[in-house]
Design an enzyme around this catalytic site. Sequence first.
Site, mmCIF file in Angstrom:
data_model
loop_
_atom_site.group_PDB
_atom_site.id
_atom_site.type_symbol
_atom_site.label_atom_id
_atom_site.label_comp_id
_atom_site.label_asym_id
_atom_site.label_seq_id
_atom_site.Cartn_x
_atom_site.Cartn_y
_atom_site.Cartn_z
ATOM 1 N N LYS A 124 12.100 -20.689 -1.699
ATOM 2 C CA LYS A 124 10.938 -19.810 -1.911
ATOM 3 C C LYS A 124 11.368 -18.360 -2.061
ATOM 4 O O LYS A 124 10.726 -17.602 -2.783
ATOM 5 C CB LYS A 124 9.902 -19.983 -0.797
ATOM 6 N N LYS A 206 10.712 -30.904 -7.394
ATOM 7 C CA LYS A 206 9.576 -31.662 -6.864
ATOM 8 C C LYS A 206 8.275 -31.163 -7.493
ATOM 9 O O LYS A 206 8.168 -29.989 -7.855
ATOM 10 C CB LYS A 206 9.534 -31.601 -5.338
ATOM 11 N N LYS A 209 2.101 -27.842 -6.250
ATOM 12 C CA LYS A 209 0.808 -27.346 -6.715
ATOM 13 C C LYS A 209 0.869 -25.882 -7.127
ATOM 14 O O LYS A 209 -0.011 -25.396 -7.827
ATOM 15 C CB LYS A 209 -0.293 -27.592 -5.674
#
Length: 343
Positions: A124, A206, A209
């Site tokens: 992230k 992966k 969303k």
Amino acid sequence: MSEQQVTPSPLPARKRILSGIQPTGTPTLGNYLGALRNWALLQNSYDCLYMVADLHALTVREDPAALRRNTRELAALLLAVGIDPQQHVLFVQSHVPAHTELAWVLACNTQFGELSRMTQFKDKSAKHPDNVNAGLFTYPVLMAADILVYNADLVPVGQDQTQHLEIARDIAGRFNGVYGPTFTLPEGYVPKAGARVMSLGDPSKKMSKSDPNVNSFVLLTDNKDVILRKFKRAVTDSDGVVRCDPAAKPGVSNLMGIYAAFTGQTMEEVEADFAGKGYGDFKAAVAETVADALAPVQAEYARILADKGYVDGVLRTGAERAARLAGRTVRKVYRKVGLLQLD
Ligand code: ATP
Ligand code: LTN
């Protein structure tokens, strides 16, 4: 003849589940197969607490109005997948202050080095180099608090969260060692099929969303046409054979995994069913299966979301019930670490 009084032996207490999902957007097929579907199934065997992790969502910059809307919509979606708020507890993380209260104490019992090893933090911070904030770094401590504050036995999550679960266990074990038995060591529950659904646009990543590429994910709210289109465009390979080989054929293997997760088939059975058929037929079959499985969830979602008052009522009751349980743990922990408590 005297009648004998038979006292029923008490039912063994059910084990407890806690899990959470961030309101960072509409959940995807990955969230559903990795987590939400199991949340619903496990309700038959456990006492469950399910939470919208809105505080965790603040680790990436969120538009305040969107965060508020996503939080309520996600709660409605959790009800639509079958979470039963009568038997179990559905709530919003920020409505229960005990989570952040415990998180501070746990942070003081967590090492910088162990947080530095978290792959989600590395991923992230690479994705948002302009906002590598302290919350992103201490994210696993808050997640540990979410779990430990309820002494959860089991935590159903997708594979990407297993490292965070490990650190929660480490923190709990260490705390128990220093201050005496306090926390239950939680176990993860990662499904056999669907633990790591990959992006349709790049099967090395992966499905997520918050991916900016809308064709990389299927949302639980996507209608049949959109689902058909997204699977049609899914990245595969040029060899034209439906065969599972995650290293050489990651795209096809991912689609097979999705199909198998819904049909309950093994990979060999999927291969056999599509032997001699092209990717066009295969992708259409996957899309049909997904769309049919999601249709009832979508109908329920529309119905529930239309009644905002009902959703808010569920969340209010959920927060009260969760706060009662969590408050007890925080008081105990505060006492154990030596914070002065007045009579
Ligand atoms: P974000 O994109 O904001 O990071 P996310 O899509 O990764 O979010 P989370 O809210 O972080 O979703 O995760 C909710 C649950 O869904 C977790 O248990 C997580 O492990 C699971 N999950 C997320 N993505 C996948 C996936 N691609 N496959 C299987 N499980 C997943
Ligand atoms: N970090 C999780 C969401 C989450 C969670 C939790 C999951 C927050 N708190 C506690 C299980 C238990 C994620 O899915 N990204």
